[in-house]
Scaffold this motif. Structure first.
Motif, short mmCIF file in Angstrom:
data_model
loop_
_atom_site.label_atom_id
_atom_site.label_comp_id
_atom_site.label_asym_id
_atom_site.label_seq_id
_atom_site.Cartn_x
_atom_site.Cartn_y
_atom_site.Cartn_z
N GLU A 73 0.83 -1.21 0.00
CA GLU A 73 0.00 0.00 0.00
C GLU A 73 0.86 1.26 0.00
O GLU A 73 0.58 2.23 -0.70
CB GLU A 73 -0.93 0.01 1.21
CG GLU A 73 -1.97 1.12 1.15
CD GLU A 73 -2.72 1.28 2.46
OE1 GLU A 73 -2.35 0.62 3.45
OE2 GLU A 73 -3.68 2.08 2.48
N LEU A 100 1.03 4.49 -2.62
CA LEU A 100 0.97 5.90 -2.24
C LEU A 100 2.21 6.65 -2.72
O LEU A 100 2.14 7.79 -3.17
CB LEU A 100 0.82 6.03 -0.72
CG LEU A 100 -0.46 5.44 -0.13
CD1 LEU A 100 -0.48 5.57 1.38
CD2 LEU A 100 -1.69 6.11 -0.74
N THR A 108 -8.70 6.17 -2.84
CA THR A 108 -7.93 5.53 -1.77
C THR A 108 -7.33 6.62 -0.89
O THR A 108 -7.73 7.78 -1.00
CB THR A 108 -6.80 4.67 -2.36
OG1 THR A 108 -5.83 5.53 -2.95
CG2 THR A 108 -7.34 3.73 -3.43
N LYS A 109 -6.38 6.24 -0.08
CA LYS A 109 -5.71 7.24 0.75
C LYS A 109 -4.97 8.28 -0.09
O LYS A 109 -4.64 9.37 0.37
CB LYS A 109 -4.71 6.54 1.69
CG LYS A 109 -5.35 5.75 2.80
CD LYS A 109 -4.28 5.10 3.70
CE LYS A 109 -4.93 4.24 4.78
NZ LYS A 109 -3.94 3.45 5.54
N LYS A 149 -6.97 12.11 -1.16
CA LYS A 149 -6.92 13.34 -0.36
C LYS A 149 -5.69 14.17 -0.73
O LYS A 149 -5.77 15.37 -0.96
CB LYS A 149 -6.89 12.96 1.13
CG LYS A 149 -7.10 14.12 2.09
CD LYS A 149 -7.14 13.60 3.53
CE LYS A 149 -6.61 14.60 4.54
NZ LYS A 149 -7.37 15.84 4.63
#
Lengths: 217, 217
Positions: free
Chosen positions: B54, B58, B124-125, B128
DNA sequence: TTGACATTTAAACGATCGTTTGATACAAAC
DNA sequence: GTTTGTATCAAACGATCGTTTAAATGTCAA
């Protein structure tokens, strides 16, 4: 017997829950166990009724997505049939309304455009079916309708690009809800959807080069 | 030492190949083994350099997607700076050109809009971060630029909806390549991209309500 | 009631997943 | 030469994946 009282409940429940989950998370991110668990049936039911996971995905498009697309299309048709004489404004508004504020519930609309966007960005075996059975005929119909009422005639390719442009907005305002809501600070309620229909309609009409506007239908 | 000759080759190779694969197939559909195999390094390298899968995803956005979005933005800026006096047409064309025919290679452009579309449909993260650092500031800049040259002033919300409409086309003509190519029967070569820039520009200018057209810049 | 068939079930299959481990190679610091 | 810390490696971990199996259950016709 495949079904006695006219319905195979388990099969239908699997299709319904599978569509929701596939739309939300995508094919790979959803496990067969997650589907059968949500559909409250046995793990082996997917393989029994659909052979395998991929077939289930394809069947979701055949028996859920395509019929829903047909509902949207018929909503568009009836909206036009309701009008006496057609005009550019009426055709475009009917189109925007059918997709953004049409016969689908809010959840259905989101699911629908999520699945479609997914197939457009990375087509699977379902894409060919969807393109030939749904998208291509629909684009042809919109093209013919617009062509019959458009004051300034354009070539076939130009017409297609224009429809793409309109369709881009329709799709975007559906699948990019999160971004749109975040940046506008507005919820996707019926008032905002009506505003979006108006935006798509007016922007597209001017984009098509229609000079005189008509009042809302 | 984290790096001696100024670069951690393995880390960079992983990021490059991971971005390509994530864009093509999506997060879940790409395995760590597939990434490390394509990047020609050991399986454990992902966990060593990024902690877990993950975090790698990112980091792809932080160190690859965002810088590329910045390149597009600066291409837009320089395109405007190159002009003497601005106009609606110049701003809109610069916008379309930056995204459809801009500084990115064809592969880069596809990857870029695929990743973005993915984040918009199911954030997803990374979303933002992308929204705050890239999308929102860029929309603000385009909004200000347009506002300063637009002949018929509109409210803030209306301006945002207009930019959404333009952006919808820009995004659509990138991520829906397959569908667009299929239905138009045209390949995505530079001639077709130029045509798309022209389509987006003209459709948007009329959509914005700009009466008089100017010749191509 | 019996036989045939459709459906559901629990359990297991081998494959692949993300992650961890401990050993090893290698460079610079002391 | 020894120590220290980074990076890579093969191998294995437990978990989860899609799929299969064989037995159990249900349903209707004969």
């Amino acid at each position: 017997m495949s079904q006695k009282n006219g319905e195979d409940l388990t099969r239908e429940r699997i299709l319904d829950t599978a569509e929701v989950l596939f739309a939300q998370k995508g094919y790979r991110a959803v496990s067969v166990r997650e589907i059968t668990s949500a559909a409250e049936c046995n793990l082996a039911a997917v393989n029994y009724h659909f052979g395998n996971k991929e077939n289930l995905y394809l069947e979701v498009f055949r028996s859920r997505w395509v019929p829903r697309a047909t509902r949207v299309r018929e909503s568009f048709r009836k909206s036009l049939a309701r009008q006496g004489s057609l005009s550019e404004a009426k055709v475009v508004r009917a189109l925007a309304q059918a997709f953004v504020d049409g016969p689908l519930s809010d959840d259905e609309r989101l699911r629908h455009s999520q699945l479609m966007t997914r197939e457009m960005t990375q087509p699977t075996k379902a894409f060919k079916h969807v393109a030939e059975q749904v998208i291509q005929p629909f684009f042809k119909e919109v093209s013919d309708q617009l062509d019959s009422v458009l004051s300034n005639k354009v070539g076939e390719e130009q017409m297609l690009l224009n429809i793409f442009s309109i369709f881009a907005m329709v799709l975007y305002f559906n699948f990019a809800r999160v971004a749109v809501s975040r940046l506008t600070g507005r919820k996707y309620d019926s008032a905002f959807r009506a505003l979006l229909v108006e935006q798509i309609t007016q922007f597209s009409l001017r984009g098509l080069g229609v000079e005189k506007m008509e009042e809302q239908g």
